[in-house]
Design an enzyme around this catalytic site. Structure first.
Site, PDB file in Angstrom:
ATOM      1  N   ASP A  87       3.158  -5.285  12.200  1.00  0.00           N
ATOM      2  CA  ASP A  87       3.933  -5.799  11.072  1.00  0.00           C
ATOM      3  C   ASP A  87       5.415  -5.903  11.418  1.00  0.00           C
ATOM      4  OD1 ASP A  87       1.621  -5.925   9.536  1.00  0.00           O
ATOM      5  OD2 ASP A  87       1.890  -3.901   8.759  1.00  0.00           O
ATOM      6  N   MET A 103       0.851  -1.197   0.000  1.00  0.00           N
ATOM      7  CA  MET A 103       0.000   0.000   0.000  1.00  0.00           C
ATOM      8  C   MET A 103       0.881   1.240   0.000  1.00  0.00           C
ATOM      9  SD  MET A 103      -3.348  -0.912   0.605  1.00  0.00           S
ATOM     10  CE  MET A 103      -4.142  -2.471   1.044  1.00  0.00           C
TER      11      MET A 103
END
Length: 309
Positions: free
Chosen positions: A254, A12
């Site tokens: 993450d 993204m």
């Protein structure tokens, strides 16, 4: 190839706005700061692992727009192999508008864009690369059938598979994950996917073990400021949090998953890998942005020494 990780997942462009507070419906507020960065759960995890010295290949899709070209260049700049990055003609790249409050908490929207085109055929096309890896790392910002194909490939070829089921998707078929080595949700994702409350330690363990009963080998539940829990059929291990002053929590999950994959594939025991990952995630929230806050090996070693690790 040592410490080799394949990340099959999303990318993204992060559009980060720092706010004094979240606006109410219909309200317009002035925000003090904006920052564009690179994100997506797959790309974030790939960059974290690569910055820590792993050999990382990314299997992903981008649009044939400016953001797609920027994403490819960013992955290459971070040492990630993009041989299996596919540019989808006519598609837009994924974007993630992110709003960060003064205490570091955030709210995120995602537009998947080209990520929806990542298919089992892309997994098959990368078979030689995947079979040579120590671990395959997955998330849920791409089609579920692609995730299932990757888990099956790992099981058939003896490659460790790690799934971060984020964002939670109630359509996830747990029967398709039999043989998965590591399932790594946060507590809200665990509750959504198990259908059980996970707001207490006992609830976390009970919910995790319902997943293990369906063929998943190990469950790691991240709990934010409470650290994490490793749950197996017979054992529960507490991974303690590392206290820091948070600046921006975006991408901390993450950072945890990507670094865990790197430490585990590098030969650390699961508990050692998880404790190191907790420290790596803690370091990440002391800086602004997502990938921009991820430390390389030298910076992480300094952080560990400063925190008596």
């Amino acid at each position: 190839m040592p410490d080799s990780i394949a990340v099959i997942g999303s990318n993204m462009i992060d559009l980060v706005t720092y706010v004094e507070r979240m606006p109410n419906r219909g309200e317009t507020l002035e925000a003090p700061r904006f920052q564009q960065g690179f994100g997506g759960k797959g790309a974030n995890q790939a960059v974290a692992a690569a910055r820590l010295g792993a050999t990382v290949a990314m299997i992903t899709c981008v649009g044939d727009d400016g953001f797609g070209h920027q994403t490819r260049e960013n992955l290459e700049r971070n040492g990630v192999d993009v041989s299996h990055l596919r540019m989808v003609k006519g598609a837009v790249s994924g974007v993630a508008p992110i709003f960060v409050e003064p205490d570091g908490e955030n709210a995120i929207l995602i537009v998947k864009g080209a990520n929806v085109h990542l298919s089992p055929d892309d997994v098959a096309a990368a078979a030689t690369t995947l079979a040579a890896c120590d671990a395959i790392l997955l998330q849920l910002e791409v089609p579920l059938e692609t995730v299932y194909a990757a888990v099956a490939f790992g099981a058939e070829n003896g490659v460790t598979t790690i799934l971060n089921p984020a964002p939670a998707n109630r359509d996830l078929d747990l029967s398709q994950l039999a043989g998965l080595d590591w399932f790594c949700p946060n507590e809200s994702e665990l509750a959504a996917l198990s259908g059980m409350p996970a707001d207490t330690d006992a609830g976390v363990v009970e919910a995790a073990r319902t997943l293990i009963a369906q063929g998943i080998r190990n469950v790691v539940v991240t709990l934010g400021g409470r650290g994490a829990r490793l749950v197996t059929t017979e054992e529960v291990h507490v991974i303690d949090p590392v206290p820091v002053d948070p600046v921006d929590t975006t991408g901390a999950g993450d950072a945890f998953i990507g670094s865990f994959a790197r430490f585990l594939s590098g030969g650390a025991t699961p508990l050692d890998a998880l404790n190191l990952a907790a420290r790596y995630a803690a370091h990440s929230i002391t800086g602004h942005g997502t990938q921009s806050s991820y430390a390389d090996g030298a910076a992480f070693d300094t952080f560990c020494r400063d925190h008596d690790v």
